[in-house]
Motif scaffolding. Structure first.
Motif, PDB file in Angstrom:
ATOM      1  N   VAL A 145       0.855  -1.186   0.000  1.00 41.89           N
ATOM      2  CA  VAL A 145       0.000   0.000   0.000  1.00 41.89           C
ATOM      3  C   VAL A 145       0.891   1.236   0.000  1.00 41.89           C
ATOM      4  N   TYR A 146       0.298   2.385  -0.377  1.00 43.09           N
ATOM      5  CA  TYR A 146       1.074   3.598  -0.572  1.00 43.09           C
ATOM      6  C   TYR A 146       0.468   4.765   0.197  1.00 43.09           C
ATOM      7  N   ASN A 147       1.329   5.518   0.871  1.00 41.50           N
ATOM      8  CA  ASN A 147       0.898   6.706   1.599  1.00 41.50           C
ATOM      9  C   ASN A 147       0.418   7.751   0.590  1.00 41.50           C
ATOM     10  N   ALA A 148      -0.805   8.239   0.776  1.00 40.80           N
ATOM     11  CA  ALA A 148      -1.397   9.154  -0.203  1.00 40.80           C
ATOM     12  C   ALA A 148      -1.633  10.554   0.358  1.00 40.80           C
ATOM     13  N   GLU A 149      -1.048  10.867   1.511  1.00 40.63           N
ATOM     14  CA  GLU A 149      -1.335  12.173   2.124  1.00 40.63           C
ATOM     15  C   GLU A 149      -0.968  13.333   1.201  1.00 40.63           C
ATOM     16  N   ASN A 150       0.244  13.357   0.688  1.00 33.69           N
ATOM     17  CA  ASN A 150       0.650  14.467  -0.170  1.00 33.69           C
ATOM     18  C   ASN A 150      -0.213  14.545  -1.421  1.00 33.69           C
ATOM     19  N   LEU A 151      -0.510  13.383  -2.004  1.00 32.21           N
ATOM     20  CA  LEU A 151      -1.347  13.343  -3.192  1.00 32.21           C
ATOM     21  C   LEU A 151      -2.732  13.913  -2.908  1.00 32.21           C
ATOM     22  N   PHE A 152      -3.330  13.508  -1.810  1.00 30.73           N
ATOM     23  CA  PHE A 152      -4.680  13.980  -1.489  1.00 30.73           C
ATOM     24  C   PHE A 152      -4.691  15.473  -1.183  1.00 30.73           C
ATOM     25  N   ARG A 153      -3.661  15.955  -0.537  1.00 29.34           N
ATOM     26  CA  ARG A 153      -3.587  17.402  -0.256  1.00 29.34           C
ATOM     27  C   ARG A 153      -3.472  18.185  -1.563  1.00 29.34           C
ATOM     28  N   GLN A 154      -2.696  17.675  -2.498  1.00 29.68           N
ATOM     29  CA  GLN A 154      -2.572  18.332  -3.800  1.00 29.68           C
ATOM     30  C   GLN A 154      -3.891  18.267  -4.570  1.00 29.68           C
ATOM     31  N   MET A 155      -4.551  17.110  -4.517  1.00 32.25           N
ATOM     32  CA  MET A 155      -5.854  16.978  -5.170  1.00 32.25           C
ATOM     33  C   MET A 155      -6.861  17.955  -4.586  1.00 32.25           C
ATOM     34  N   ASP A 156      -6.816  18.106  -3.265  1.00 28.99           N
ATOM     35  CA  ASP A 156      -7.770  18.975  -2.585  1.00 28.99           C
ATOM     36  C   ASP A 156      -7.619  20.422  -3.045  1.00 28.99           C
ATOM     37  N   GLN A 157      -6.397  20.821  -3.332  1.00 22.19           N
ATOM     38  CA  GLN A 157      -6.144  22.178  -3.807  1.00 22.19           C
ATOM     39  C   GLN A 157      -6.512  22.341  -5.286  1.00 22.19           C
ATOM     40  N   ALA A 158      -6.321  21.278  -6.068  1.00 19.75           N
ATOM     41  CA  ALA A 158      -6.498  21.382  -7.521  1.00 19.75           C
ATOM     42  C   ALA A 158      -7.910  21.036  -7.998  1.00 19.75           C
ATOM     43  N   ARG A 159      -8.751  20.472  -7.132  1.00 22.73           N
ATOM     44  CA  ARG A 159     -10.076  20.001  -7.538  1.00 22.73           C
ATOM     45  C   ARG A 159     -10.935  21.141  -8.087  1.00 22.73           C
ATOM     46  N   GLN A 160     -11.573  20.894  -9.227  1.00 23.14           N
ATOM     47  CA  GLN A 160     -12.520  21.838  -9.812  1.00 23.14           C
ATOM     48  C   GLN A 160     -13.731  21.073 -10.322  1.00 23.14           C
ATOM     49  N   ASP A 161     -14.917  21.585 -10.010  1.00 22.60           N
ATOM     50  CA  ASP A 161     -16.161  20.924 -10.408  1.00 22.60           C
ATOM     51  C   ASP A 161     -16.162  19.459  -9.974  1.00 22.60           C
ATOM     52  N   CYS A 162     -15.650  19.190  -8.771  1.00 27.80           N
ATOM     53  CA  CYS A 162     -15.611  17.853  -8.159  1.00 27.80           C
ATOM     54  C   CYS A 162     -14.614  16.916  -8.833  1.00 27.80           C
ATOM     55  N   LEU A 163     -13.798  17.418  -9.734  1.00 25.57           N
ATOM     56  CA  LEU A 163     -12.856  16.585 -10.479  1.00 25.57           C
ATOM     57  C   LEU A 163     -11.419  16.982 -10.166  1.00 25.57           C
ATOM     58  N   VAL A 164     -10.526  16.008 -10.192  1.00 25.87           N
ATOM     59  CA  VAL A 164      -9.106  16.309 -10.065  1.00 25.87           C
ATOM     60  C   VAL A 164      -8.488  16.259 -11.463  1.00 25.87           C
ATOM     61  N   PRO A 165      -7.373  16.954 -11.681  1.00 22.00           N
ATOM     62  CA  PRO A 165      -6.718  16.909 -12.995  1.00 22.00           C
ATOM     63  C   PRO A 165      -6.275  15.490 -13.346  1.00 22.00           C
ATOM     64  N   SER A 166      -6.371  15.160 -14.618  1.00 21.63           N
ATOM     65  CA  SER A 166      -6.007  13.812 -15.076  1.00 21.63           C
ATOM     66  C   SER A 166      -4.585  13.441 -14.689  1.00 21.63           C
ATOM     67  N   ILE A 167      -3.700  14.438 -14.668  1.00 27.84           N
ATOM     68  CA  ILE A 167      -2.296  14.164 -14.361  1.00 27.84           C
ATOM     69  C   ILE A 167      -2.102  13.666 -12.935  1.00 27.84           C
ATOM     70  N   MET A 168      -3.085  13.928 -12.063  1.00 23.14           N
ATOM     71  CA  MET A 168      -2.996  13.511 -10.665  1.00 23.14           C
ATOM     72  C   MET A 168      -3.585  12.127 -10.412  1.00 23.14           C
ATOM     73  N   VAL A 169      -4.287  11.575 -11.368  1.00 23.81           N
ATOM     74  CA  VAL A 169      -4.904  10.251 -11.174  1.00 23.81           C
ATOM     75  C   VAL A 169      -3.802   9.211 -10.987  1.00 23.81           C
TER      76      VAL A 169
END
Length: 283
Positions: A145-169
């Motif tokens: 399993v992988y720690n996702a804290e940094n990823l989720f924090r970045q997603m939280d900042q970048a989210r628009q219209d309930c979506l995250v950028p494709s590059i973050m998937v």
């Protein structure tokens, strides 16, 4: 003697304490998944996907999101709200004060990391169902399993219209497939090295407990997954006269009559009960 006084006396006399915590513990602590806390934090998701589907955080997690950008848009928000942003909550901190001088162990189906935040030792916690802070291969192609804290924090900042950028998937680094939350919801749940180590610590504790006076302190465990905590706890008390059961539950606090004075069931506000027990433990 009141039920609280009886429970406090059992805890004081115990050599070891096994805590079994279910969803009701975190609900009592304030991590409610519905009502105003849900509508306040997820209004854009309710508007986008409809109130019939987004009724609460639990139901929303099963929504068939049409894209990976949509899926991670929701789950990154869910993880921030329930795992990363909340501090150690009073119920868990008071629970730690009650047992910190005892030989204790935690068995929990909760995935919000509150036991760690409250100061409980890692080697004394077995979180059987995963963690909101980690992700895994959707098909469990490898046991990691992988720690996702940094990823989720970045997603939280970048989210628009309930979506995250494709590059973050996120993509699986082994098979290249989709990733998923590390939550036990299907046959692909990954039991990694840390999971097996925690399971080993738990079984060692159970062996040690057989020879000691112990209390099984069950918190907010209903009948969603009773075979993990509720039923095994009853079986242990039934088979060992040195063990007692304290069951705290808003609506399902009944205990087997055959246990006699070795079992106490206390319903209602668990946060108040834990606070009262903490106050008595310090006397």
């Amino acid at each position: 003697m009141t039920q609280i006084e009886k429970a406090a006396a059992l805890i004081k006399e115990a050599d070891v304490i096994l805590i079994g915590a279910g969803a009701g513990a975190s609900t009592a602590a304030g991590l409610t998944y519905n009502g105003k806390r849900f509508t306040r934090n997820f209004s854009e998701f309710i508007e986008k996907y409809g109130p019939m589907h987004m009724t609460d955080m639990y139901a929303a997690g099963f929504y068939p999101f049409p894209t990976q950008e949509a899926k991670w848009g929701y789950w990154s928000k869910h993880s921030m709200i329930n795992r990363f942003l909340p501090p150690a909550l009073p119920l868990y901190k008071q629970l730690y004060e009650i047992v910190k001088e005892k030989e204790y162990f935690i068995l929990t189906t909760n995935v919000d990391h509150q036991f760690w935040k409250a100061g409980f030792q890692t080697e004394r916690i077995f979180a059987t169902q995963g963690d909101y802070g980690t992700i895994q291969c959707e098909k469990g192609c490898h046991p990691k399993v992988y720690n996702a804290e940094n990823l989720f924090r970045q997603m939280d900042q970048a989210r628009q219209d309930c979506l995250v950028p494709s590059i973050m998937v996120p993509k699986c680094p082994v098979c290249g497939g989709n990733m998923a939350m590390h939550l036990r919801c299907d046959q692909y749940f990954v039991e990694d090295e840390d999971w097996h180590e925690a399971a080993g610590h738990y079984h060692c504790f159970l062996k040690k407990m057989e020879q000691k006076t112990g209390v099984l302190l069950e918190l907010g465990v209903g009948f969603n997954t009773p075979t993990i905590i509720r039923f095994p706890f009853e079986k242990m008390v039934r088979e060992n006269r040195n063990l007692s059961l304290i069951r705290l539950n808003m609506n399902e606090a009944v205990v087997p009559e055959s246990f006699g004075n070795r079992a106490i069931g206390i319903g209602g506000d668990m946060a108040k009960v834990i606070s009262d027990l903490n106050n008595r433990s310090s006397i």
